[in-house]
Design an enzyme around this catalytic site. Structure first.
Site, PDB file in Angstrom:
ATOM      1  N   SER B  32       0.837  -1.186   0.000  1.00 14.45           N
ATOM      2  CA  SER B  32       0.000   0.000   0.000  1.00 14.45           C
ATOM      3  C   SER B  32       0.877   1.242   0.000  1.00 14.45           C
ATOM      4  O   SER B  32       2.081   1.171   0.221  1.00 14.45           O
ATOM      5  CB  SER B  32      -0.884   0.009   1.239  1.00 14.45           C
ATOM      6  OG  SER B  32      -1.518  -1.233   1.366  1.00 14.45           O
ATOM      7  N   ASP B  34       2.830   4.204   1.247  1.00 12.41           N
ATOM      8  CA  ASP B  34       3.550   4.430   2.505  1.00 12.41           C
ATOM      9  C   ASP B  34       4.002   3.152   3.223  1.00 12.41           C
ATOM     10  O   ASP B  34       4.428   3.213   4.360  1.00 12.41           O
ATOM     11  CB  ASP B  34       2.727   5.275   3.499  1.00 12.41           C
ATOM     12  CG  ASP B  34       2.546   6.695   2.981  1.00 12.41           C
ATOM     13  OD1 ASP B  34       3.403   7.132   2.178  1.00 12.41           O
ATOM     14  OD2 ASP B  34       1.562   7.344   3.379  1.00 12.41           O
ATOM     15  N   ASP B  35       3.900   2.023   2.573  1.00 10.36           N
ATOM     16  CA  ASP B  35       4.465   0.824   3.188  1.00 10.36           C
ATOM     17  C   ASP B  35       5.988   0.822   3.095  1.00 10.36           C
ATOM     18  O   ASP B  35       6.647   0.023   3.762  1.00 10.36           O
ATOM     19  CB  ASP B  35       3.937  -0.454   2.511  1.00 10.36           C
ATOM     20  CG  ASP B  35       2.564  -0.825   3.020  1.00 10.36           C
ATOM     21  OD1 ASP B  35       2.175  -0.296   4.070  1.00 10.36           O
ATOM     22  OD2 ASP B  35       1.895  -1.635   2.374  1.00 10.36           O
ATOM     23  N   SER B  38       9.497   2.037  -2.061  1.00  7.39           N
ATOM     24  CA  SER B  38      10.593   2.757  -2.692  1.00  7.39           C
ATOM     25  C   SER B  38      11.790   2.843  -1.754  1.00  7.39           C
ATOM     26  O   SER B  38      12.934   2.737  -2.179  1.00  7.39           O
ATOM     27  CB  SER B  38      10.136   4.150  -3.108  1.00  7.39           C
ATOM     28  OG  SER B  38       9.114   4.057  -4.069  1.00  7.39           O
ATOM     29  N   ASP B 168      10.767  -1.416  13.190  1.00  8.52           N
ATOM     30  CA  ASP B 168      11.357  -0.528  14.201  1.00  8.52           C
ATOM     31  C   ASP B 168      10.268   0.286  14.894  1.00  8.52           C
ATOM     32  O   ASP B 168      10.334   0.551  16.093  1.00  8.52           O
ATOM     33  CB  ASP B 168      12.397   0.408  13.557  1.00  8.52           C
ATOM     34  CG  ASP B 168      11.863   1.106  12.303  1.00  8.52           C
ATOM     35  OD1 ASP B 168      11.411   0.400  11.381  1.00  8.52           O
ATOM     36  OD2 ASP B 168      11.895   2.348  12.265  1.00  8.52           O
ATOM     37  N   LYS B 473     -33.075   9.625 -39.970  1.00 13.37           N
ATOM     38  CA  LYS B 473     -32.652   8.325 -40.493  1.00 13.37           C
ATOM     39  C   LYS B 473     -33.822   7.529 -41.058  1.00 13.37           C
ATOM     40  O   LYS B 473     -33.801   7.089 -42.201  1.00 13.37           O
ATOM     41  CB  LYS B 473     -32.016   7.464 -39.372  1.00 13.37           C
ATOM     42  CG  LYS B 473     -30.740   7.975 -38.786  1.00 13.37           C
ATOM     43  CD  LYS B 473     -30.198   7.022 -37.726  1.00 13.37           C
ATOM     44  CE  LYS B 473     -31.160   6.814 -36.566  1.00 13.37           C
ATOM     45  NZ  LYS B 473     -31.440   7.996 -35.757  1.00 13.37           N
ATOM     46  N   SER B 541     -27.005   3.647 -33.549  1.00 12.66           N
ATOM     47  CA  SER B 541     -25.693   2.974 -33.501  1.00 12.66           C
ATOM     48  C   SER B 541     -24.558   3.937 -33.176  1.00 12.66           C
ATOM     49  O   SER B 541     -23.759   4.274 -34.035  1.00 12.66           O
ATOM     50  CB  SER B 541     -25.414   2.208 -34.804  1.00 12.66           C
ATOM     51  OG  SER B 541     -25.680   2.985 -35.947  1.00 12.66           O
TER      52      SER B 541
END
Lengths: 304, 643
Positions: B32, B34-35, B38, B168, B473, B541
């Site tokens: 998710s 902020d897990d 990166s 941590d 039409k 159509s």
């Protein structure tokens, strides 16, 4: 016969992936071209291309966008390579830039790159009506390249929209374009600089001699070593031309490509030096330095 | 790497030779927002010394400008490549990273956790051997953890690492770790992962990434890098039956005819019998040709060129296969499909399917059910929206060779391409072939379309009138039919409103029903063309795709698209049935032009300007157009008739 576990090395896997990509382009596009920049990556891409179609010749031409400021040794290497392999070579220079004598010294690297590289490339792609253009860029070179697709869609004005790229799954590349639109294809996407060098060593691929150390005339400018390749290079008062043992990690236009001092004169020495180096490859390229998103801007405008 | 400095060149050459033989592991990271994905990748690059001085300098500069971790280096900035996402602080696209250890080389697909970009995770997973699924120790298993695990499983990933990150911030607690692992195992039990390795770690401080660190003596398992270096990802592709989709026919001269492609599975040797899956024609392998010389054998993953001992018909899209274990051949299959476009999937709409090296038109005939990627429950559906997953049936315009995805990824995976926008809109995985196709054979008929048409002295054709409601039409079509009838031509009219009273009375006006409405009308029109009639179809159509479908059902010259070009304001002012008024008042949903789009034709055979000509004049124009193109036989039926 027992089947060994890691049958293919990482280089074999990369080679096969690149050949697969190159063949897909030949099979699915009407009018592809290979952008050939003469550097080590282009040498590897060309070598893979020869392998992909052997015993046939590659079914598309090479094209070089000549800024007129390439190292002279690059140009002679280019012409020898095309002749040796028996390939068609298209050379294009932006006629407007040539007429106005656009150069990196008086116009600065940004204007010069835009006119002589980006605009020139777009002119050539449009003039020939190419619907696919191979480039030798790698994802490990630079941050915005890390998100590049292998098949990168470009609009009819050659623009790249990073937010509107097609999803790319498995080995299934989408080559559908409307007239005028095109795909830039990057078969070396997953190679790293080390892979390129190891492969050159393994396959004995010819590269421009400028990669190997030799005494060459240079001036030191803003802490970087620039080679004096011809008489067009302005020498400021206080600058001196001296011969130093140098080589290049990356090749471009000589006023924009810094040399490094190095005694590495063989491929293993080059690779060893690279592994020990603490400065990344593109830092020798002056055009990336304006700010860290400058490559992304250039790519949106149509630069490779 | 400082040991390198002591190596002389010959020792170094040996070092390189060893490193050329490394294997490759491709994995993806997902989790998710902020897990810390990166940050974890930045940490891997940093710890494996893949960062250079100038990159570090740039990173320190950027950390001060955009960073979110105070004075420390923000590793996430290293991998968040594009300007836009650096500003927003989220990763919005798949990025690929590279690093290596002494044992393996790694390619990492960094895939976004942001909800609307889930398609990118499937993209990253499609080429990965392993998934690292991150969870934040403080929050544990989230909806997106379940979703990402499901997609990894769907894409056939067999190896999973559960990285319990930011341990941590949870006091390096063993209890927290054990609770998260237990919760994960409870829902992921059915996902078919072959290996599952939970690891407590702190990407920010490096605990259990490369080094173990002093903070978690209770953890005795491998660090992340140790696990990635040693996990056995061998799928034994070479032990599977031989498959090679042909990419390109290699024909440099009359004496050489080879078939180039990447071997999808199995092994091949000269002398082996091979079969072309679709045609069933067989031969034996003459040679495996490469630039480096002919090979005694080649296996899965190798790009080769194969020559055969017999001249048999093979082209791009064919699959060379082992004779005793062949892929299925059918024009219908069941598949799992992930939808990746903003525009929904409509059953019946024509798309292009690329499977292996074969590109064919095809459509979804039925959505069996959607799968809720959060709860994994099955839901009924008429359409599929972005990021939805479903089990569907596909029908293709011709039979192709394929395998179930779970057995052969390369011959079981396909992408879906939109025929108008050319975008890649879906990713699919074949489950199994459907047998209906091979059991319903065409009945050969002695009286042909041509003989029926000849008896009527006319060329059968569909005149397809498209335009907004109230554009004129039906009025014009009626006038054209009266003129043709008076000329003794055989005609029939399919009118939108009338057909909805019978054949299509079960359909409403949602986009999905509109697609099915047109599909049925197009098929009906085709039957009348086979009967030799001139068919007038008068339907709004609104979608290009369906008009294209109708065009492709018929042969060249049998489909005439007539765009009744009446601007919306003019049609609305006429409003012959009072429908625009109701639509504006919100009493009619999905009304074309008001609350549902109309896609004007790009290259119609005829465009009628109802603001410049009367309906009678336009009807005459159509009849003259047909006469000029000899739909009523050679030579003009009108002599010097002109309008």
């Amino acid at each position: 016969m027992p089947v060994s576990k890691d049958r293919l090395t990482h280089l074999k896997r990369l080679e096969a992936e690149s050949i697969h990509i190159i063949r897909e382009v030949a099979a699915e596009f009407k009018n592809p071209v290979m952008l050939y920049s003469i550097g080590k990556d282009s040498s590897v891409m060309l070598h893979l291309t020869m392998k992909a179609f052997y015993p046939s010749k590659p079914p598309f031409p090479l094209m070089h966008v000549d800024t007129t400021w390439k190292f002279r040794e690059m140009i002679s290497f280019r012409d020898e390579t095309a002749k040796r392999l028996g390939l068609d070579l298209i050379v294009h220079t932006n006629p407007d830039g040539k007429r106005d004598n656009i150069n990196p010294f008086t116009h600065g690297s940004s204007v010069y790159t835009n006119v002589m590289k980006t605009e020139a490339l777009k002119q050539a792609l449009t003039a020939h009506g190419f619907d696919a253009a191979f480039g030798g860029a790698r994802r490990d070179e630079e941050k915005s390249r890390a998100k590049e697709r292998i098949f990168s869609f470009r609009t009819a004005t050659h623009a790249w929209d990073p937010k509107n790229q097609r999803p790319e799954l498995w080995k299934l590349y989408n080559s559908r374009v409307r007239p005028g639109e095109s795909i830039r294809v990057f078969p070396l996407s997953n190679w790293t600089e080390l892979d390129i060098w190891q492969y050159i060593l393994l396959e004995n691929i010819p590269i421009v001699p400028l990669y190997f150390a030799k005494e060459r005339p240079v001036v030191e400018r803003n802490g970087q070593l620039l080679m004096v390749d011809d008489e067009r290079m302005p020498i400021a008062s206080g600058e001196t031309i001296e011969n130093r043992l140098i080589r290049f990690r990356t090749l471009g236009c000589y006023p924009l490509t810094a040399a490094i001092e190095s005694p590495a004169a063989t491929l293993p020495e080059i690779v060893r030096e690279m592994l020990l180096a603490r400065t990344s490859e593109r830092s020798g390229r002056l055009i990336d330095h304006d700010d860290s998103a400058s490559m992304e801007k250039k790519k949106k405008e149509g630069y490779f | 790497m400082s040991a390198l400095e002591s190596l002389d060149v010959s020792a170094f050459t040996e070092y390189l030779a060893r490193h050329e033989k490394k294997s490759l592991l491709r994995f993806l990271t997902c989790g998710s927002v902020d897990d810390g994905k990166s940050t974890l990748i930045g940490r891997l690059l940093y710890d494996t010394k893949l960062l250079f001085e100038d990159q570090l300098a740039s990173l320190e500069k950027d950390s001060k400008k955009h960073g979110t971790v105070g004075e420390d280096i923000d590793f996430a900035l290293l991998v968040d490549g594009l300007e836009a996402e650096r500003e927003q602080g989220i990763t919005i696209d798949v990025a690929y990273r590279f690093f290596a250890t002494d044992k393996r080389k790694f390619i990492v697909a960094d895939t976004p956790g942001h909800e609307q970009y889930t398609r990118n995770m499937a993209t990253g997973a499609s080429n990965s051997d392993l998934a690292v699924i991150l969870v934040d120790s403080r929050y544990g298993i989230l909806t997106q953890t379940r979703r990402h695990s499901f997609i990894a499983s769907l894409l056939g990933i067999r190896h999973v690492v559960l990285a319990v990150n930011k341990i941590d911030l949870a006091g390096y607690s063993e209890d927290v770790f054990n609770r998260i692992v237990a919760e994960y195992k409870a829902f992921a039990a059915d996902f078919g992962f072959h290996t599952f390795q939970p690891i407590p770690l702190s990407a920010r401080f490096g605990d259990n990434v490369l080094e173990r660190g002093p903070n978690m003596p209770w953890y005795t398992g491998p660090t992340l890098v140790e696990h990635l270096e040693t996990v056995d990802i061998e799928q034994d592709l070479v032990a599977k039956p031989f498959r090679m989709p042909v990419q390109w026919v290699n024909r440099p001269n009359l004496d050489f005819r080879g078939f180039s492609g990447t071997i999808a599975s199995g092994l091949v040797r000269p002398g082996d019998a091979v079969v072309v899956a679709k045609s069933g024609r067989s031969s034996t392998v003459k040679a495996i040709v490469t630039h480096n010389g002919d090979l005694p054998e080649a296996g899965a993953g190798e790009a080769v060129t194969i020559t055969l001992n017999d001249e048999i018909d093979i082209s791009r899209g064919d699959v060379l296969t082992a004779p005793d274990n062949r892929p299925e051949v059918s024009d219908q299959f069941a598949a799992h499909l992930i939808w990746m476009a903003d525009e929904p999937l409509y059953p019946g709409r024509p798309y292009l399917i690329k499977l292996g090296t074969k590109l064919v038109p095809g459509q979804v005939t039925e959505i069996k059910h959607k799968i809720d990627v959060n709860t994994f429950s099955e839901l009924a559906a008429k359409t599929l929206a972005l990021n939805e997953v479903a089990v569907v049936n596909f029908a293709l315009s011709e039979a192709i060779a394929f395998d179930p995805y779970c057995e052969h990824h390369d011959t079981g995976a396909f992408i879906v391409i939109d025929r108008i926008s050319n975008l890649t809109v879906g990713a699919g995985m074949v489950d199994f072939g459907l047998r209906r196709a091979s059991n319903i054979h065409w009945q050969a008929l002695d009286v042909t379309k041509e003989s029926r048409a000849a008896a009527k002295q006319q060329k059968p054709v569909v005149l397809w009138f498209t335009g907004l409601s109230g554009s004129g039409k039906s009025t014009i079509a009626n006038l054209v039919e009266r003129r043709l009838h008076s000329l003794d031509r055989h005609t029939f009219t399919l009118d939108g409103d009338n057909v909805r009273h019978g054949l299509n009375k079960d359909l409403g006006f949602s986009d999905a029903d509109r697609v099915e409405n047109i599909r049925r009308v197009a098929e009906t029109a085709k039957l009348f063309v086979d009967a030799g009639l001139i068919v007038l179809v008068s339907f709004i159509s609104p979608f290009r795709s369906e008009r294209q479908l109708a065009r492709e059902l018929l042969e060249d010259g049998e489909f005439v698209e007539i765009f009744v070009n009446t601007p919306l304001d003019v049609a609305e002012a006429r409003d012959p049935k009072g429908l625009y008024k109701k639509a504006r008042e919100g009493k009619i949903q999905n009304f074309t032009g008001i609350s549902s789009p109309y896609e004007a034709p790009e290259n119609p055979e005829l465009t009628l300007d109802t603001t410049a000509y009367t309906s009678e004049e336009l009807a005459d124009q159509i009849v003259a157009w047909l006469d000029k193109r000899e739909y009523f036989g050679a030579g003009s039926i009108f002599g010097d008739y002109s309008i």
